[in-house]
Motif scaffolding. Structure first.
Motif, PDB file in Angstrom:
ATOM      1  N   PRO A 161       0.798  -1.108  -0.137  1.00 55.84           N
ATOM      2  CA  PRO A 161       0.105  -0.018  -0.011  1.00 55.84           C
ATOM      3  C   PRO A 161       0.872   1.221   0.134  1.00 55.84           C
ATOM      4  N   THR A 190      -1.008   6.846   0.753  1.00 54.67           N
ATOM      5  CA  THR A 190      -2.468   7.493   0.404  1.00 54.67           C
ATOM      6  C   THR A 190      -3.253   6.263   0.815  1.00 54.67           C
ATOM      7  N   GLN A 191      -3.057   5.156   1.009  1.00 55.85           N
ATOM      8  CA  GLN A 191      -3.873   4.075   1.431  1.00 55.85           C
ATOM      9  C   GLN A 191      -3.730   3.595   2.871  1.00 55.85           C
ATOM     10  N   ARG A 211      -7.175  -0.049   6.370  1.00 54.32           N
ATOM     11  CA  ARG A 211      -7.025  -1.455   6.199  1.00 54.32           C
ATOM     12  C   ARG A 211      -8.499  -2.204   6.364  1.00 54.32           C
TER      13      ARG A 211
END
Length: 394
Positions: free
Chosen positions: A202, A205-206, A209
């Motif tokens: 990831p 920005t991700q 979860r």
């Protein structure tokens, strides 16, 4: 007026009594002897053909062409097609002249009063009534269907000892399931390789979860639950805003893992629960960035998280190189001292002591057994006692 079905049973029973053929199942056709010439409809009993006509039938070919097969249902249908209101009116007049209201009552009374009434005729009559009323399905049967009450359950309920037990059927179902999944693993799962994608970690920005729950195609209430986790430090907030977000998260913040964990299963579908969590995270971030109140005067409450101390191995008990050298020197000195005692005979051999004790114990038990055998061999009585006394006197 007489009913057509009653008139049909009248004719069929009359034909049945005249022929006297052995009874057959309802599904088999009934052989009957067709008259040599057509007869008009009448209520008089059928008379057998004379000897001359019978001889003519034998000369033509032993009467084989005079016999044909006709099912009772077809016979009833043919009669209903050919009957007229005038014929039914004649049947009504015949029943009333004999003191009966319907032709059915007159027919039953006449046949039962006849001396030649047999059980076969009664059975045929019951079959005819059952054919008119229809067979009643067994509601307690496994094959009964409420949507189709005319389902014939008798042929399914009959058990001719040609089937296996319920446990064997369950085992077959289990084998079928295993073979089904084996086919999927062999033939279909390799086809999923073309959809494989390389793992990509990831990006910054991700930060969210997501976790979903599946039961491999089975329906389950917990399948709609969605869980989200994120670290407040990864949201690119200022230290003050990060602390405020932790305070707003409350008991959902774990100080050990430094993660905020939230879940939702209030909605029917998984996508709705996920969208609700997305909106909730956005609202938390928006509230943390609000400069009106930074919650700096409010301490971070961590009472919801119970920390249990984990025991650790003491550092003093760890083996160091110096401690290993000391143990080696001690063991060497102990070995030299044992060797010197062995030379002087002062070293105690534990195995030898145990063996000597066991040998002594065995000798004592053997001595006790010999004494017991001698005592059992001496006979009891007065003579034996006097003999024993003489032995002692000498």
């Amino acid at each position: 007026m007489a009913s057509a079905s009653g008139a049909g049973r009248l004719c069929m029973l009359a034909c049945r009594r005249a022929l006297r053929v052995p009874r057959m199942p309802r599904t088999q056709p009934i052989a009957w002897q067709a008259p040599p010439t057509g007869r008009a409809f009448t209520t008089s009993p059928r008379r057998p053909a004379d000897e001359k006509a019978a001889g003519r039938e034998g000369e033509d070919g032993d009467g084989e062409e005079a016999y044909r097969t006709l099912d009772l249902k077809l016979m009833n249908k043919a009669f209903l097609d050919s009957v007229t209101p005038e014929n039914l009116r004649q049947l009504d007049e015949l029943a009333k002249n004999n003191g009966y209201t319907t032709v059915d009552e007159y027919l039953e009374a006449t046949l039962r009063e006849t001396s030649g009434w047999a059980s076969e005729d009664r059975a045929l009559e019951e079959d005819l009534f059952r054919d008119d009323a229809g067979e009643r399905p067994n509601k307690s049967s496994f094959w009964f269907d409420e949507d189709d009450p005319e389902t014939n359950t008798e042929e399914h309920d009959e058990f001719d000892e040609d089937d296996i037990t319920s446990m064997a059927h369950g085992k077959l179902d289990e084998i079928r399931d295993m073979r089904h999944y084996a086919r999927l693993a062999i033939w279909e799962m390799p086809l999923l390789a073309k959809f494989a994608k390389p793992f990509a970690p990831p990006t910054e920005t991700q930060v969210l979860r997501w976790r979903y729950t599946t039961y491999m195609g089975e329906s389950h209430p917990a399948e709609k639950k969605v869980v989200v986790q994120f670290a407040p430090d990864d949201l690119q907030l200022t230290p003050v805003e990060t602390e405020k977000l932790k305070k707003l998260a409350g008991p959902r913040y774990n100080p050990e893992t430094e993660l905020v964990k939230m879940s939702c299963e209030s909605f029917e579908h998984r996508a709705q629960n996920k969208q609700y969590l997305v909106n909730l995270v956005n609202d938390l971030i928006g509230a943390a960035r609000d400069p009106k109140d930074t919650f700096e005067d409010v301490p971070l409450d961590l009472r919801h998280h119970k920390t249990e101390p984990k025991p650790r191995f003491p550092k003093e008990w760890r083996l160091t190189d110096e401690r290993r050298r000391e143990l080696a020197e001690y063991r060497q000195r102990a070995a030299i001292a044992d060797a010197k005692r062995a030379e002087d005979g002062l070293l105690v051999d534990g195995q030898r002591l145990i063996d000597n004790f066991l040998i002594q114990k065995l000798a004592e038990e053997q001595e006790k057994e010999k004494v017991a055998e001698l005592a059992a061999a001496v006979p009891r009585g007065g003579k034996a006692t006097s003999g024993a006394a003489r032995v002692k006197r000498y």
